[in-house]
Scaffold this motif. Structure first.
Motif, PDB file in Angstrom:
ATOM      1  N   ASN A  74       1.934   3.369  -1.820  1.00 38.92           N
ATOM      2  CA  ASN A  74       1.821   4.117  -2.529  1.00 38.92           C
ATOM      3  C   ASN A  74       0.222   5.019  -2.480  1.00 38.92           C
ATOM      4  N   GLN A  75      -1.030   4.395  -2.167  1.00 37.82           N
ATOM      5  CA  GLN A  75      -2.335   5.057  -1.438  1.00 37.82           C
ATOM      6  C   GLN A  75      -1.612   5.580   0.009  1.00 37.82           C
TER       7      GLN A  75
ATOM      8  N   PHE B  43      -5.202  -0.703  -7.887  1.00 37.98           N
ATOM      9  CA  PHE B  43      -4.906  -0.136  -7.274  1.00 37.98           C
ATOM     10  C   PHE B  43      -2.845   0.077  -7.664  1.00 37.98           C
TER      11      PHE B  43
ATOM     12  N   HIS C 163      -7.677  -5.173   0.110  1.00 36.66           N
ATOM     13  CA  HIS C 163      -7.470  -5.804  -1.620  1.00 36.66           C
ATOM     14  C   HIS C 163      -7.559  -7.273  -1.015  1.00 36.66           C
TER      15      HIS C 163
ATOM     16  N   PRO D  94      -3.213   3.618 -10.158  1.00 39.25           N
ATOM     17  CA  PRO D  94      -3.196   4.180  -8.922  1.00 39.25           C
ATOM     18  C   PRO D  94      -3.799   5.769  -9.131  1.00 39.25           C
TER      19      PRO D  94
ATOM     20  N   VAL E 184      -7.816   5.084  -9.014  1.00 38.92           N
ATOM     21  CA  VAL E 184      -8.532   4.433  -7.361  1.00 38.92           C
ATOM     22  C   VAL E 184      -8.548   5.198  -6.886  1.00 38.92           C
ATOM     23  N   ASN E 185      -7.313   5.941  -6.468  1.00 38.36           N
ATOM     24  CA  ASN E 185      -6.959   6.523  -5.693  1.00 38.36           C
ATOM     25  C   ASN E 185      -8.011   7.895  -5.809  1.00 38.36           C
TER      26      ASN E 185
ATOM     27  N   LEU F 124     -11.458   6.593  -4.535  1.00 38.54           N
ATOM     28  CA  LEU F 124     -11.137   6.393  -2.805  1.00 38.54           C
ATOM     29  C   LEU F 124     -11.780   7.794  -1.996  1.00 38.54           C
TER      30      LEU F 124
ATOM     31  N   TRP G  27       0.752  -1.534   0.182  1.00 42.22           N
ATOM     32  CA  TRP G  27      -0.120   0.205   0.194  1.00 42.22           C
ATOM     33  C   TRP G  27       0.471   1.383  -0.021  1.00 42.22           C
TER      34      TRP G  27
ATOM     35  N   ILE H  87     -11.283  -3.690  -2.352  1.00 43.00           N
ATOM     36  CA  ILE H  87     -11.046  -3.589  -3.930  1.00 43.00           C
ATOM     37  C   ILE H  87     -10.651  -4.901  -4.259  1.00 43.00           C
TER      38      ILE H  87
END
Length: 276
Positions: free
Chosen positions: A40-41, A259, A96, A263, A266-267, A270, A38, A121
């Protein structure tokens, strides 16, 4: 390293970044990976001002390589204990794949006031494996094959999965990232083989139907329409019908891990859900 010790004596590694008074967003990784999936998120939501948290599931990553407790009930209880230890309130939990199952079970059992919303996800609920009650599920023999491959040559198996179906790199025209493949392998090989072996049963045979039905919080389902690991027809398309307050967003042509490969798409979805 930051760790908590659960009631059964298992040490769980976790990351906890950002302002302690900000709304928490908790990330739950897939099999056989770690909280590093995770990156990146977590960095992106940290920039948006949120408190971001992720743990390595027992037996995975930097947590203890447990030989017991590698089942969804224990995984969910571990999250209960993590949320209590960090005093998380009004949190958004994002999971996920296997982590999506963990989120569903945790959300159904969470202490009052600790969870506000959930995101699944490419998630395994309601149930993956085929049975009389789930005739269009995935045959048990497929998961037996996973177990056999893990035992025979875990290192090679953990190259084959990300090189092919996990990210959709086996599709014509796919933009293959060797970095993502190697990072997947790195995370997988950090974990314990026994826990990863047991977890195949946990993610494939656990039935989350009653968990989904019990949820009253808003739940967002995100799923790649070309998911070769958790086919959308047997997961998100069924799960949405079980939720009291659910919404489904699908990504045409995308894989099991949108994601990671996309990203930016998806970001944005989110963040919009978190801010509602």
């Amino acid at each position: 390293m930051s760790t908590i010790t659960t009631q059964d004596g298992t040490n769980l590694f976790y990351k906890d970044w950002g302002p302690r008074d900000a709304q928490p967003i908790v990330f739950h990784h897939g099999w056989p990976l770690s909280s590093d999936d995770w990156d990146n998120q977590m960095l992106w939501f940290l920039e948006q001002g949120y408190r971001v948290i992720a743990h390595d599931r027992r037996g995975h990553g930097r947590s203890d390589q447990t030989d017991t407790g590698n089942d969804m009930d224990t995984y969910a209880q571990d999250v209960v204990e993590l949320a209590r230890a960090l005093d998380l309130k009004n949190a958004v939990h994002i999971g996920h794949s296997t982590g999506g199952g963990e989120v569903a079970r945790y959300a159904a059992r969470a202490e009052a006031g600790r969870i506000a919303k959930a995101v699944l996800i490419g998630a395994v609920p309601p149930v993956m494996v085929a049975s009389e009650a789930n005739p269009d599920g995935i045959p048990l023999e497929v998961f037996d094959g996973f177990r056999a491959a893990l035992v025979a040559n875990r290192a090679q198996f953990f190259l084959d999965v990300p090189s092919g179906p996990f990210f959709g790199f086996n599709r014509d025209g796919a933009e293959v990232s060797q970095g993502q493949i190697q990072n997947w392998w790195r995370q997988g090989m950090m974990g314990g083989a026994k826990a990863q072996y047991d977890s195949i049963k946990a993610f494939s045979e656990t039935n989350f139907t009653e968990d989904l039905k019990a949820l009253t919080i808003p739940v967002l389902l995100l799923h790649g329409e070309d998911d070769q690991i958790v086919p959308i027809e047997n997961s998100a398309h069924k799960a949405i019908g079980l939720l009291q307050n659910g919404r489904l967003i699908t990504y045409p042509g995308l894989s099991h891990a949108p994601f990671a490969t996309h990203p930016e798409l998806v970001n944005a979805d989110l963040l919009a859900f978190v801010q509602e």
